[in-house]
Design a protein around this motif. Structure first.
Motif, PDB file in Angstrom:
ATOM      1  N   GLN A 280       0.827  -1.210   0.000  1.00 37.31           N
ATOM      2  CA  GLN A 280       0.000   0.000   0.000  1.00 37.31           C
ATOM      3  C   GLN A 280       0.861   1.260   0.000  1.00 37.31           C
ATOM      4  N   SER A 305      -3.801  -4.139  -1.222  1.00 40.96           N
ATOM      5  CA  SER A 305      -5.159  -4.634  -1.409  1.00 40.96           C
ATOM      6  C   SER A 305      -5.674  -4.169  -2.759  1.00 40.96           C
ATOM      7  N   ASP A 308      -6.781  -0.408  -3.545  1.00 40.49           N
ATOM      8  CA  ASP A 308      -6.511   0.346  -2.318  1.00 40.49           C
ATOM      9  C   ASP A 308      -6.245   1.827  -2.565  1.00 40.49           C
TER      10      ASP A 308
END
Length: 431
Positions: A280, A305, A308
């Protein structure tokens, strides 16, 4: 006295002694055969495992009898056999590696490893078995295990794109494109217009109806390029808990994992095999240099993710001058964007070669990124001339260039390249 004689004649006590005396040689012989034949069987099975591994290692190393520099296939095979406990000249063991013609139906040459061991005979001689060879004052049983392997066909793709669009792979006036020893593959079209003095291998445009415009001498139509690197994602350890901002400087000798953006605050030199995982977040070089030295190697992983909303790339001016590891799970992999990340969301690279400068030996795996190369990108300073790029699209334009040296050294860098259908298969045992 008469009654005593009758009782004596009718008694069965002591009968077992002559029976045992009669059967004893057979009992001892059976035990001897069972004991020693099981030893021979277990030794043969262990030797077969060693021979199989040694033959595969020789085929993987893939250096025929006249290849230089060492190690040759023979040294490779003997080294692997030694790790299994079978070393020529030790414990009556012989390890022989040869390079014969492959047995039918295969053609060409194969790698054959034969391990021979003489095992002393002891109890089995009681039943008259004298084994195969003399060993000092005694005798020995010769156990032999042989394995034959053939080398795998190798992939050749240095540039691969997965976008089925017509402009998936483009070279627009790149003045110094040198892909000698490499091929390019596009799931869509390929265009190599406006180049000057470029050296390109074969171009494989794999989707029907797409064009191959000046990008090489061969075109095939079939399935899109396979992604042989996606399974590596199972080895990613995502460090994310609470996302933050991090700084990094100085030497780096251990694996480094952070959740959030990482910014260099000084030059970073990697001195051992290191995996850097950034989840991230992005890596801001911040005008500094990230490099490997000596026995140092580096794999940089961007993960997170899906969707994200973060950037999963390099930013900032600076220089990357490093080589991927040559062993382990990440062998040959320099930069790896997690294929689970949402396509093109913070994945694209728009100024590669200028900001930052790329001097990287190994694989740049960015399967959902659009990559635009505007400056020269090359292998690590003093490193093997090996760079492979896997992306959604690749666009080399303006002064962009790739590969200043004339020959790919990806075998030496231990990077497994993708290739046309039927290529890229590893070595295999055939006997």
């Amino acid at each position: 006295m008469k009654r005593g004689l009758v009782r004596l004649m009718g008694s069965t006590q002591g009968n077992v002694t002559p029976i045992i005396a009669i059967l004893l040689p057979a009992i001892v012989g059976g035990f001897a055969v069972a004991s020693e034949t099981s030893t021979w069987f277990l030794a043969q099975r262990s030797m077969q495992h060693a021979a199989d591994s040694a033959a595969l290692a020789a085929a993987t190393n893939n250096t025929g009898p006249s290849t230089s520099p060492p190690p040759t296939y023979s040294e490779e095979a003997r080294g692997v056999a030694s790790r299994y406990g079978y070393t020529t000249g030790t414990n009556n063991v012989s390890v022989v590696a040869t390079y014969p013609t492959c047995p039918a139906p295969w053609t060409g040459n194969c790698y054959q490893v034969t391990i021979t061991r003489d095992i002393p005979i002891r109890l089995a001689r009681l039943v008259g078995y004298n084994g195969d060879v003399a060993m000092g004052a005694g005798r020995a049983k010769t156990v032999i295990s042989t394995a034959i392997a053939r080398a795998g066909s190798k992939g050749t793709y240095c540039l691969t794109t997965f976008n089925p669009a017509a402009d998936a792979l483009q070279f627009k006036g790149a003045p110094s494109l040198d892909l000698t020893g490499c091929d390019i593959a596009s799931a869509g079209g390929a265009s190599c217009n406006g180049n000057s003095g470029d050296t390109v291998g074969h171009a494989y445009v794999t989707m029907a109806g797409k064009s191959n415009d000046n990008c090489g001498s061969n075109e095939i139509v079939g399935a899109p390029p396979a992604d042989i690197y996606a399974p590596l994602a199972s080895n990613i350890v995502n460090p994310c808990g609470v996302r933050g901002s991090h700084t990094l400087t100085g030497p780096l000798s251990a694996n480094y994992s952070r959740c959030g953006d990482v910014t260099l605050t000084g030059n970073v030199t990697v001195t051992s095999d290191v995996v850097m995982t950034i989840s991230q977040g992005q890596l801001n070089l911040n005008n500094f240099t990230l490099s490997t030295t000596g026995t140092g190697h580096l794999t940089i992983i961007f993960t997170g993710s899906p969707g994200d909303g973060q950037s999963h790339v390099f930013t900032g001016n600076g220089t990357m001058d490093f080589a991927a590891p040559t062993t382990g799970v990440w062998a040959g992999v320099a930069i790896y964007q997690d294929p689970a990340l949402t396509a093109h969301s913070g994945l694209d690279v728009s100024d590669a070669g200028n900001a930052p400068i790329y001097k990287v030996t190994g694989l740049l795996y960015m399967p959902k990124a659009n990559i635009i190369i505007k400056g020269a990108i090359d292998h690590k300073t003093g490193g093997d001339n090996c760079m492979a790029i896997v992306a959604w699209t690749i666009d080399i334009r303006g002064t962009g260039g790739i590969f200043s040296a004339p020959t790919s050294q990806c075998d030496r860098a231990n990077l497994t390249l993708q290739g046309p259908p039927g290529s890229g298969a590893g070595p295999s045992l055939i006997q």
